[in-house]
Structures are given as C-alpha cells and as structure tokens.
Design a protein around this motif. Sequence first.
Motif, mmCIF file in Angstrom:
data_model
loop_
_atom_site.group_PDB
_atom_site.id
_atom_site.type_symbol
_atom_site.label_atom_id
_atom_site.label_comp_id
_atom_site.label_asym_id
_atom_site.label_seq_id
_atom_site.Cartn_x
_atom_site.Cartn_y
_atom_site.Cartn_z
ATOM 1 N N ARG A 127 0.821 -1.218 0.000
ATOM 2 C CA ARG A 127 0.000 0.000 0.000
ATOM 3 C C ARG A 127 0.855 1.269 0.000
ATOM 4 O O ARG A 127 0.583 2.219 -0.746
ATOM 5 C CB ARG A 127 -0.916 -0.020 1.219
ATOM 6 C CG ARG A 127 -1.845 1.189 1.315
ATOM 7 C CD ARG A 127 -2.788 1.079 2.496
ATOM 8 N NE ARG A 127 -2.085 1.067 3.776
ATOM 9 C CZ ARG A 127 -1.947 -0.014 4.544
ATOM 10 N NH1 ARG A 127 -2.458 -1.169 4.162
ATOM 11 N NH2 ARG A 127 -1.294 0.046 5.686
ATOM 12 N N GLU A 128 1.896 1.281 0.832
ATOM 13 C CA GLU A 128 2.646 2.521 1.031
ATOM 14 C C GLU A 128 3.815 2.690 0.078
ATOM 15 O O GLU A 128 4.219 3.824 -0.203
ATOM 16 C CB GLU A 128 3.150 2.588 2.486
ATOM 17 C CG GLU A 128 2.024 2.636 3.504
ATOM 18 C CD GLU A 128 2.540 2.731 4.933
ATOM 19 O OE1 GLU A 128 3.781 2.843 5.116
ATOM 20 O OE2 GLU A 128 1.709 2.703 5.868
ATOM 21 N N ASP A 129 4.383 1.579 -0.406
ATOM 22 C CA ASP A 129 5.602 1.680 -1.211
ATOM 23 C C ASP A 129 5.410 1.291 -2.678
ATOM 24 O O ASP A 129 5.854 2.003 -3.582
ATOM 25 C CB ASP A 129 6.706 0.802 -0.603
ATOM 26 C CG ASP A 129 7.077 1.231 0.804
ATOM 27 O OD1 ASP A 129 6.804 2.391 1.158
ATOM 28 O OD2 ASP A 129 7.624 0.403 1.547
ATOM 29 N N ARG A 186 1.357 2.996 -9.941
ATOM 30 C CA ARG A 186 0.439 3.999 -10.499
ATOM 31 C C ARG A 186 1.164 5.004 -11.362
ATOM 32 O O ARG A 186 0.604 5.546 -12.318
ATOM 33 C CB ARG A 186 -0.297 4.701 -9.348
ATOM 34 C CG ARG A 186 -1.355 3.812 -8.682
ATOM 35 C CD ARG A 186 -1.772 4.341 -7.321
ATOM 36 N NE ARG A 186 -2.711 3.421 -6.671
ATOM 37 C CZ ARG A 186 -2.937 3.398 -5.370
ATOM 38 N NH1 ARG A 186 -2.283 4.238 -4.557
ATOM 39 N NH2 ARG A 186 -3.815 2.528 -4.871
ATOM 40 N N GLU A 187 2.435 5.242 -11.046
ATOM 41 C CA GLU A 187 3.235 6.142 -11.887
ATOM 42 C C GLU A 187 3.686 5.442 -13.170
ATOM 43 O O GLU A 187 3.724 6.044 -14.238
ATOM 44 C CB GLU A 187 4.468 6.623 -11.117
ATOM 45 C CG GLU A 187 4.169 7.602 -9.992
ATOM 46 C CD GLU A 187 5.432 8.033 -9.277
ATOM 47 O OE1 GLU A 187 6.547 7.592 -9.670
ATOM 48 O OE2 GLU A 187 5.332 8.802 -8.304
ATOM 49 N N GLN A 226 -5.855 1.965 -9.094
ATOM 50 C CA GLN A 226 -6.364 2.890 -8.082
ATOM 51 C C GLN A 226 -7.179 2.130 -7.036
ATOM 52 O O GLN A 226 -7.214 2.516 -5.868
ATOM 53 C CB GLN A 226 -7.245 3.966 -8.749
ATOM 54 C CG GLN A 226 -6.501 4.854 -9.742
ATOM 55 C CD GLN A 226 -5.333 5.589 -9.106
ATOM 56 O OE1 GLN A 226 -5.433 6.044 -7.974
ATOM 57 N NE2 GLN A 226 -4.232 5.688 -9.839
ATOM 58 N N PRO A 235 2.141 3.169 -5.127
ATOM 59 C CA PRO A 235 2.448 4.482 -5.695
ATOM 60 C C PRO A 235 3.383 4.414 -6.909
ATOM 61 O O PRO A 235 3.213 5.175 -7.869
ATOM 62 C CB PRO A 235 3.100 5.233 -4.529
ATOM 63 C CG PRO A 235 2.511 4.596 -3.310
ATOM 64 C CD PRO A 235 2.386 3.146 -3.674
ATOM 65 N N ARG A 236 4.348 3.471 -6.869
ATOM 66 C CA ARG A 236 5.265 3.321 -8.010
ATOM 67 C C ARG A 236 4.534 2.751 -9.223
ATOM 68 O O ARG A 236 4.756 3.166 -10.370
ATOM 69 C CB ARG A 236 6.427 2.386 -7.617
ATOM 70 C CG ARG A 236 7.262 2.883 -6.455
ATOM 71 C CD ARG A 236 8.124 4.079 -6.821
ATOM 72 N NE ARG A 236 9.081 3.755 -7.858
ATOM 73 C CZ ARG A 236 10.305 3.273 -7.625
ATOM 74 N NH1 ARG A 236 10.691 3.051 -6.366
ATOM 75 N NH2 ARG A 236 11.134 3.028 -8.619
#
Length: 545
Positions: A375-377, A383-384, A412, A380-381
């Motif tokens: 979730r935290e690491d 999704r980019e 998402q 986000p990568r």
Amino acid sequence: MNDHPRLRQWAIGALLGLVLPGPLLAVAAEPAPPGMQQALSQQVERAGESLPVAAFYQLNGGQPVWQDEARVVALVQGLNSLLDDGLTPEDYRATTLLEEFRASREWDAAAQARFDVDATRALLLALEHLSSGKVNPRQVEPGWDASRPERSYALPRVLSAVERHDVESALAMARPSSPEYAQLRQALSTYRHLAEQGSVPYLPGREVSLRPGDRDPDVVTLRQRLTLWGASGLLGADSSAYPMIGVQGAQRDQQLFDDTLVQAVKHFQRRHQLQEDGVVGERTRLALNMPVASRVDQLRVNLERARWIRPSLQREPRVWVDIAGYRLHYLRPDGQQWDARVVVGTPRRETPVIHSTISHLTINPSWTIPPTIMREDVLPRVREDIGYLAQQNIQVLSPSGEALDAQSIDWQRPGGVMLRQVAGSRNPLGRVVVRFPNNDMIYLHDTPARGLFQRDQRALSSGCVRVEGVAEFAQMLLQDSGSRHQLNALMNSGRSDQNVNLPQRIPVALHYLTAWPNPQGEVEFRDDIYRRDPALLSALSARDA
C-alpha cells in the motif's frame, strides 16, 4: 509423625516445593511474646496472596522475624543497595522502616505484628522486582509475547540469610546472575557517583567540526568531557589551568587535538554507536554533552529490561537479535559465539520484541509483498509506471494464487490482488530466509543491499531483520540442529521456495536494549530509535507500579 520443629520444617518445605539449604534453618531465637502469634496470624491473613508472605512465616514456624533492631538495620541497608539496580528504595519503605520499628516497640503486640508483616512484604516485594522486574513489560513494550521470568530465589535461603543479618545476600539470590547484569549495575553505580560530583563544562556548538591536528580552546573542554566519561591521561597536570590537580604529569599542549586525544574520541564514538572517525561533529558533540543524569536514567531502564529477559541471557544455545545495537549473536552448542551486523525496522515500521524458536529455512525465496509495503511503497510506483512490475520481476496474483494480467487491474482500486516478487538477484529477501513462528510475520533474511551493513545507524528495513553473512549463519543452524543438508547445494539447485526444516529448533529472541555491555565489558549507549525509554522510565519511577 514426629512433631520435632526441625522435621516439621522439612515437611513445610516439601509441601511448598522448596529446596532447603544444607544446614536446617534456625527458627526465631525465642518464642513470640503473649498475643503476638495470634496477631501475627491475623496480619498474615490480611497480607493476601500477591506475595508469598504466608509461606515465609510458615518456614519460620509461625514466629515473627523482624523484632530485632539489628535485623531491621540489615534490611534497610539491603534495600538501600537497590539504587544500583535502578530501583527506588522508598518503594520498599527503606527510609521509614527503622523509625516504624522503634515506634512499634512502644505499642502492643498487634502493632508489632503489623510492622513485622510490613517489613516482610517490603523484602518480598524487592525480591520479586529483582527477579522478574518491577514493571509488567506488556504495559510498555508493544507486542511483548513472553511470560515474566519465574521466581529465581528460594524462600528457605532467604530466611536463612535474614537470620544471619545478611539481607544483601538474600537480594543477590534474586538478581539476574548474568555478567551483563552485573556490568550494567556497576556502570549505574559509577554514573550515579559522577552525577553527585561537580559539573564539567559542556562543549560549545560549532559551525566547523573539531578535527585531529586542530589547536583550539575547545579542545581543552573536549579533554574534560572525555575524562568525565572515563578516558584517562588526557589532562596534563598544569596547575595554572587545573588548580584542583596537585600532581605534575606529562606536559602536553592542552589545546592540541593530538593522537592520544584522537584515540580517546574514537573509543568514545565506538561506545556510543557513532562513526568512528576521530572527528567531533554534531552527533559526537551531542553525545559528549549528554547530562550524566540522562545516562543514569538510561541505565535504570535497561537494568529493568535485563530483569525481564533473564531467561534469554542463560548460557545455552540460542540466537539473540539486539535491535537497538544492530547486532545478531548466536551462541552455538559448542560454546562458540558468532556475531553479525543487522539492519532492523525504521521508527515507522519497528522490529518487535519476539521470543520464539527457529523452525526452518527458505532457500531461494520468492517474496509475497506484505499489505503495508504494498500500500505505502509499491502501489504508488505502479500507479506512476506499470512497467515497474516487470522491472522488478513482480507477479500479479489473485487471492487464490492464479496469475493475472497487470494491464487488466484498476491500480487505483486493486482489490484483493497479491504481488509476489520471484526469486533472484533483485529479490529483497536475497537467497536465504530464517523463519520462526510469530504474530508479526517477522523473519531473518539475506539482502542484495549489502552496503547498508556499513552504516552506523541501521534502522532502515520494513520490520524484518537483514543479517550480514546470513548464508554462513544458515549453514551453522543446519549443522547445529543435526541436519545433513548443505546450504550451497540447496542454493545452487535452482529451485525456488525450498523449505528446509531444522531437526531441532533453536531458541531465538529479539530484544530492544539502549544500553548494553560489549564483549569487553564496557557499557555501550545506543540511540532510543523507537522512543521506548520514556514510557518505561515513567513506569519504573511510579510508586504504584
């Protein structure tokens, strides 16, 4: 049955499951005065069962124990010695017992019995705190998963010591017997005495570090601070600069940062988990300027932790991870010790205290990414750049383990998908995982990021413990547990996720200690990386703990 008092004493000991010392105990020198025995029995009943008060008096034939002033004086002296254990003598009435005894002599048998039981409770409470700790670790240590140590003293021997007016030896029976505890206790005594002496100037803040070869007035203060913390031979006997020193010693330029001073700074840095470069920068200056009272508190806190972990300090085969010290120690069955540097969890993802047994190894592991890290690491990568998954050899799986097309997932809102990184050079678990049952999914493992072991501050992981030289460690575990497997053959087989059970499990403990002796017996001070010391200090200082 023969009702001789000495034989009755053996019977009581047997019923209580206690081992009596070689010579039989002597009961009170003379019988209780009229009315005392009944009053004493009533007071013992009211004492409750939290402490073995009744058993203590049964061993003494139901007679009072503290009706002799010399014994009470010995008790007070013993309780005052608890300062060096980081405990507070006032918690055990040390400051008032003698006065209470003398006052009771002016009253009736009930008052004398009440004092007797109060004195016994004070001693037994001190013994319990020395043996198992004053504070319940579950109140202050997140996720503490072990029971408190069992009582380490025998009541018959305690009573025998009391009869000899030797309360201090009774207290010594309850203390952890490990060298580490004795070294922490000696350090506390030393630092308590330092705190009672006059102040030493603090090293002022500077924009530029003090370096070897510098000539500067601050070097004089540096010499004084290092001498305060135990360095010797740094202050020349210059009577004009140091009028309190009456002996002439080797003449040296006190403002010069010479080679002797460099070695003293490096030694100080080594004891305080600092970069050992001989340069006095900001972190070294802060450690040098730490108030002595703060170190006293730090030692008190870690003496309490040492009481909690007494079973882990027994000299028997076991693995011990010193979280705040960034070290792993493996005491092998042959008595040899193997040590390694480790990387532990960050303050955001703390490595927990754990007591368990090593059950198996996983060779060439894949890595199922834990929910928090996902979730935290990772998300986000992704999704980019969804290509991040392929770059890192990460598979997308359904909850049942079926492969999914990464392009078909709404990143998402990915739902219950799992991410698994296949075995290989980029896998954060490396080639070997050492596993043991625990509720936090923590394990010891290899890592491809071996450069992290060179850092002085190594709270850098997501909670699990990375071990330098883990392949050597794993092979020793196999050998010492009776396995015939060879680690190199397993790693070179090409098979991933091979689980290899240890024929005999090996105890493992992960502990958090911010002050602890090194192999040379010097106490090292560590950063309180998880900020756990203040809560324990507060609980330790509370009168009702």
